[in-house]
Design a protein around this motif. Sequence first.
Motif, PDB file in Angstrom:
ATOM      1  N   GLY A   1       2.382   5.325  -7.709  1.00  0.00           N
ATOM      2  CA  GLY A   1       1.324   6.010  -8.443  1.00  0.00           C
ATOM      3  C   GLY A   1       1.607   7.490  -8.570  1.00  0.00           C
ATOM      4  O   GLY A   1       1.372   8.102  -9.606  1.00  0.00           O
ATOM      5  N   LEU A   2       2.147   8.071  -7.511  1.00  0.00           N
ATOM      6  CA  LEU A   2       2.411   9.503  -7.563  1.00  0.00           C
ATOM      7  C   LEU A   2       3.564   9.833  -8.502  1.00  0.00           C
ATOM      8  O   LEU A   2       3.493  10.810  -9.255  1.00  0.00           O
ATOM      9  CB  LEU A   2       2.676  10.032  -6.148  1.00  0.00           C
ATOM     10  CG  LEU A   2       1.423   9.965  -5.259  1.00  0.00           C
ATOM     11  CD1 LEU A   2       1.763  10.331  -3.825  1.00  0.00           C
ATOM     12  CD2 LEU A   2       0.333  10.879  -5.782  1.00  0.00           C
TER      13      LEU A   2
ATOM     14  N   PHE B   1      -0.167   8.899   3.232  1.00  0.00           N
ATOM     15  CA  PHE B   1       0.850   8.215   4.025  1.00  0.00           C
ATOM     16  C   PHE B   1       0.506   8.290   5.504  1.00  0.00           C
ATOM     17  O   PHE B   1       0.556   7.288   6.226  1.00  0.00           O
ATOM     18  CB  PHE B   1       2.207   8.872   3.746  1.00  0.00           C
ATOM     19  CG  PHE B   1       3.356   8.224   4.448  1.00  0.00           C
ATOM     20  CD1 PHE B   1       3.815   8.719   5.665  1.00  0.00           C
ATOM     21  CD2 PHE B   1       3.988   7.129   3.904  1.00  0.00           C
ATOM     22  CE1 PHE B   1       4.878   8.124   6.311  1.00  0.00           C
ATOM     23  CE2 PHE B   1       5.061   6.535   4.546  1.00  0.00           C
ATOM     24  CZ  PHE B   1       5.500   7.028   5.760  1.00  0.00           C
ATOM     25  N   SER B   2       0.123   9.473   5.960  1.00  0.00           N
ATOM     26  CA  SER B   2      -0.200   9.604   7.383  1.00  0.00           C
ATOM     27  C   SER B   2      -1.400   8.740   7.750  1.00  0.00           C
ATOM     28  O   SER B   2      -1.424   8.105   8.806  1.00  0.00           O
ATOM     29  CB  SER B   2      -0.525  11.045   7.736  1.00  0.00           C
ATOM     30  OG  SER B   2       0.260  11.917   7.000  1.00  0.00           O
TER      31      SER B   2
ATOM     32  N   ALA C   1       1.655  16.683  -1.529  1.00  0.00           N
ATOM     33  CA  ALA C   1       0.593  16.821  -0.532  1.00  0.00           C
ATOM     34  C   ALA C   1      -0.243  15.543  -0.445  1.00  0.00           C
ATOM     35  O   ALA C   1      -0.555  15.057   0.645  1.00  0.00           O
ATOM     36  CB  ALA C   1      -0.299  18.016  -0.892  1.00  0.00           C
ATOM     37  N   ILE C   2      -0.573  14.984  -1.616  1.00  0.00           N
ATOM     38  CA  ILE C   2      -1.355  13.741  -1.615  1.00  0.00           C
ATOM     39  C   ILE C   2      -0.591  12.667  -0.859  1.00  0.00           C
ATOM     40  O   ILE C   2      -1.143  11.934  -0.030  1.00  0.00           O
ATOM     41  CB  ILE C   2      -1.638  13.256  -3.053  1.00  0.00           C
ATOM     42  CG1 ILE C   2      -2.478  14.261  -3.806  1.00  0.00           C
ATOM     43  CG2 ILE C   2      -2.322  11.900  -3.032  1.00  0.00           C
ATOM     44  CD1 ILE C   2      -2.687  13.891  -5.259  1.00  0.00           C
TER      45      ILE C   2
ATOM     46  N   LEU D   1       0.828  -1.206   0.000  1.00  0.00           N
ATOM     47  CA  LEU D   1       0.000   0.000   0.000  1.00  0.00           C
ATOM     48  C   LEU D   1       0.863   1.257   0.000  1.00  0.00           C
ATOM     49  O   LEU D   1       0.650   2.167  -0.798  1.00  0.00           O
ATOM     50  CB  LEU D   1      -0.927   0.007   1.218  1.00  0.00           C
ATOM     51  CG  LEU D   1      -2.117  -0.931   1.138  1.00  0.00           C
ATOM     52  CD1 LEU D   1      -2.910  -0.887   2.433  1.00  0.00           C
ATOM     53  CD2 LEU D   1      -3.018  -0.569  -0.023  1.00  0.00           C
ATOM     54  N   PHE D   2       1.859   1.295   0.881  1.00  0.00           N
ATOM     55  CA  PHE D   2       2.725   2.465   0.926  1.00  0.00           C
ATOM     56  C   PHE D   2       3.455   2.634  -0.406  1.00  0.00           C
ATOM     57  O   PHE D   2       3.536   3.728  -0.968  1.00  0.00           O
ATOM     58  CB  PHE D   2       3.786   2.313   2.029  1.00  0.00           C
ATOM     59  CG  PHE D   2       3.255   2.538   3.409  1.00  0.00           C
ATOM     60  CD1 PHE D   2       2.921   1.469   4.215  1.00  0.00           C
ATOM     61  CD2 PHE D   2       3.102   3.824   3.907  1.00  0.00           C
ATOM     62  CE1 PHE D   2       2.424   1.676   5.509  1.00  0.00           C
ATOM     63  CE2 PHE D   2       2.625   4.038   5.188  1.00  0.00           C
ATOM     64  CZ  PHE D   2       2.280   2.960   5.988  1.00  0.00           C
ATOM     65  N   GLN D   3       4.003   1.544  -0.880  1.00  0.00           N
ATOM     66  CA  GLN D   3       4.862   1.633  -2.060  1.00  0.00           C
ATOM     67  C   GLN D   3       4.062   1.912  -3.318  1.00  0.00           C
ATOM     68  O   GLN D   3       4.487   2.669  -4.183  1.00  0.00           O
ATOM     69  CB  GLN D   3       5.685   0.334  -2.175  1.00  0.00           C
ATOM     70  CG  GLN D   3       6.782   0.316  -1.152  1.00  0.00           C
ATOM     71  CD  GLN D   3       7.229  -1.064  -0.695  1.00  0.00           C
ATOM     72  OE1 GLN D   3       7.976  -1.188   0.253  1.00  0.00           O
ATOM     73  NE2 GLN D   3       6.764  -2.101  -1.383  1.00  0.00           N
ATOM     74  N   PHE D   4       2.887   1.313  -3.417  1.00  0.00           N
ATOM     75  CA  PHE D   4       2.095   1.571  -4.603  1.00  0.00           C
ATOM     76  C   PHE D   4       1.630   3.019  -4.627  1.00  0.00           C
ATOM     77  O   PHE D   4       1.515   3.638  -5.689  1.00  0.00           O
ATOM     78  CB  PHE D   4       0.913   0.610  -4.663  1.00  0.00           C
ATOM     79  CG  PHE D   4       0.170   0.698  -5.944  1.00  0.00           C
ATOM     80  CD1 PHE D   4      -1.078   1.307  -6.014  1.00  0.00           C
ATOM     81  CD2 PHE D   4       0.721   0.225  -7.119  1.00  0.00           C
ATOM     82  CE1 PHE D   4      -1.752   1.411  -7.210  1.00  0.00           C
ATOM     83  CE2 PHE D   4       0.071   0.331  -8.316  1.00  0.00           C
ATOM     84  CZ  PHE D   4      -1.177   0.930  -8.370  1.00  0.00           C
TER      85      PHE D   4
END
Lengths: 197, 557, 294
Positions: B376-377, C15-16, C9-10, B369-372
């Motif tokens: 994506g960004l 992440f938080s 920002a996203i 989840l974190f890495q995807f």
Amino acid sequence: MNATYIPLQQPFTRELPSRGRVGMFVLIAAEAAIFTIFVVAYIFYIGKSLTGPTPQDVLTAPIFYSICLLSSSVTIHLAVQALRLGNVSVFSRWWFATITLGAIFLYGTATEWHRLIYRERLTISSNLFGTTYYSLVGLHGFHVVVGLLCLTLVLAFALTGRVKHEHAYRVDVLSLYWHFVDVVWVVVFTVVYIVGR
Amino acid sequence: MSTDSIRWPQTETAAHPLVDKLHEWVTTVDHKRLGILYIIYALVFLLIGGIEATVIRIQLIRPHNDFVSPQVFNRMFTMHGTTMIFFVVMPVLFGFANYLIPLMIGARDMAFPRLNAFSFWMTAFGGLLLYFSLVGANGLYGAGNAPDVGWFAYAPLTSRTFSVGHSTDFWTLALLVSGFGSIGTAVNIIATVLCMRCPGMTLAKMPLFAWLNLVMASLVILAVSPLTAAQLMLLVDRYLGGHFFDTQAGGSAVIWMHFFWVFGHPEVYVLVIPAFAFASEIIPVFSRKAIFGYPVMVAATICIGFIGMSVWAHHMFTVGMSSAANTFFVISTMAIAVPTGIKIFNWLATMWGGKIEFKTPMLFCVAFLFQFLVAGLTGIMLGSAPFNWQLGNSYFVVAHFHYVIVGGILFTIFGAFYYWFPKMSGKMYSETLGKLHFWLFLIGFHLTFDFMHIPGLLGMPRRIYTYEPGRGWDVWNLIVTIGVFFQALGIVVFVANLVWSYFKGETAGSDPWDAWTLEWSTPSPPPAYNFAVIPTIKSRRPLWDLKHPADPDWKYE
Amino acid sequence: MFVLAVTGAIFAIVFSLLVYAVAKFRRRNDDGREPPQVYGSNQVEVAWTVIPILIVVALFMATARVIADIQKASPSANAVEVVAIGHQFWWEYRYPSLGVVTANELHVPVSDPGHPTPTFIKLLSADTDHSFWVPRLAGKTDLIPNHPNSTWIDPHEAGLYLGQCAQYCGTQHAKMLLRVYVQPREEFNRWVQSQTQPAHMNSDASEGQRVFETTACIDCHAVAGTVANGRFGPDLTHLMSRETIAAGAAANTHDNLRLWIRKPDAIKPGSLMPAMELSDRELDAVTAYLETLR
């Protein structure tokens, strides 16, 4: 117990579609995608050849042979209908007619190519038109050949008394492929002999 | 409905001589065995592709290194990319799909078992053909060499003029052959999902895994076919004197790019959507909650499938398309962020308010989840054409797509391995080794791929066998290479865990995770016929209904 | 920057939320009951569909503006025009209106923001795909055979800008380096002046010139004013005005030049210049001749 093939349970006949038809439609979708790319390449390269014979110079629309091929869709449909009613001999006759019409079409392609290669000097390496023309028409022709092989196999089964009324479903699925081949020809004919000239 | 009492007769199979066992496996049409064959095949190529990556990174550890020659390096990156995509990730995903879909939908096998076997062997043969190039490409007199045209093999570099010998042909034919295998598997998946669901399982009650693989299979049909077409055209050019991509004859190099990326972009959705499927099965079970927003998850995936067919030229922003074309592909690329983002939010919402258990499968999915998210960004950044004009074809892109494929897809694949290993083998894996694998690989992944963005930002293009000192790239390349060794170690631990646990692990039972989909109702491993009686289901989580008769899902769906 | 800010920002927000979820909702020792099963929420789902759509629209608008600005620019009257032709593995530069033909090191005048004198570069290829990328000057644009492209640069500061080919073009793609010298106007004019002279004739180097002109060198290379006018390799008329050879792969010193002619693979293995199998004497003579080509 070893891993021999265990007969699959028949799918519950509620609303679920049948495997053969779905499988064939999906295969047709894949083939359609392949043909689309060849058609796109053909259209993209219209008018871009640097040398050599142009479509206007050398192409004549194979109307008679196209009518043969498209009629074979009608005959195959009639064949399947006949088998659904259990009429194996009528089936065999229409089936044979389909194969004959397909073979005539292939003969037409062969003569056309012979003329193009030897009289008009258009080969796959002459120019962009040659490359795209032979590839597209050839790919279609290849699918006709494969289709005829399958149809002939079924004819052989029919003539030796192995095709029965309950095989109508399978024969119908095969006919879907044949209809696809015909639809592709309509597109190829339009693009090559009408739009491209 | 306890199935622990049914035991697969181990003693009987152990008595068979090796030849018989081999014969069984080679001639099998059972979806579970074919699934395992695919998975093991993919693991072997994962190791080979990993060695290729290691060679690349050692060569790049410092400027002007001479660990390998430029010719060898160029073959390494070509083979690494081609192997990983076609002979690792696609087979492993097909393997899991083959194994699990019939079990999850309450069927006894796939729709076309023999086609299934044919497809596997085609894919397998394709991989062997690709590697045969190492001895065969120059004719057996020379040492032979592998393809070196890059995994996307741009024209006219692939023409006879610039690619002498047969190495490019091995690339083309190997992918053509395995492409037929992929199309066969996709036909099978679609027919199985549409035609073989058990009573009560409408499309809206299918596990998300089945839905997402349905979308993936549809994309394979629409995407692999253009590649097949393009490769046939390349063969016509190389062998029949054709001019499809012959710029000297008025042909277009750009049209190869279009055809390739019409395949190439949907291909990455083919790779990532099953990864989403794994996450969508694992995250709910380890959060102890149903997936949040099932209908939207399905709709978003279908959207991704559709939009994904329209973004391909974002790989071609630098090629000189018109500003109108560039602008169109920017908007379609950014649009795809919306359904993809929605999925991330849904997984987050599934975890929210749950009772998360951090077993190894869940660890990998949380990291996913974190890495995807990051991947994506960076994808959004690359999707902006002006950004792309700087960052395209640089190590920023390499970092981005490895973030997706390794950080996203491979992590969920690891999660899937751990999650379903008990079902497939009947044994539990070692949780300690699993966690060790996770942490080693996580550290290595981040060392390598986080820092890899920086040389890209500093101007380092991709596919270069060496670089000049003084460009500011040196230290970052060093860190990137160091990360490789952690990942390699992680993989060693992983394989060791699989092998050791297969022989010595504890018996797993049919439902070690207290999960809710139909595969957990069968013995571990399932018998050849899957289900003694084809189940009838009422909701998306049939086992939840059985375990919570007072509070079944079908009251709420 | 706007794109970076938005994506940043996203990232920070999601992440938080992820970190929070992972920390707060761990299973703790409890009664072993399942948590409340929440199947979805229409309001939340609509919200997190609409907001991303709005963000995407904003990002798109910003991007579209920049695309239009960059791509619609066309040469003004006082722009310098260059035609760059990509080869395996070197760059050919022609300045059609100035009559300059050179290789590998591009000289352009610095541009004053008040009275811009940008340089427009037409991008062609003689063989396969290449890409012109000098990060500090502009984004990259590909050189594709049969598909002319163009790019423009508008550098405000003089100096040497480095880059390299950014589209895999074969074995020595890695050493197809770019050196762009942005010079004050007078210096640029002087450079143009000297580049348009025919080759220096030096009778001391006649032995080397003879070797050069009777071996296959002239099949590929050109030296203006002599019989050599090959087009396959770089123009050597003013070779010694360049700081590097082999498209930046080596400094332009006596030893490197000699080594390059003796065995190109020693500097750039896989480059398309063949080793000429010259004797030591011929090698020294040719090197001496080339060193007169200022």
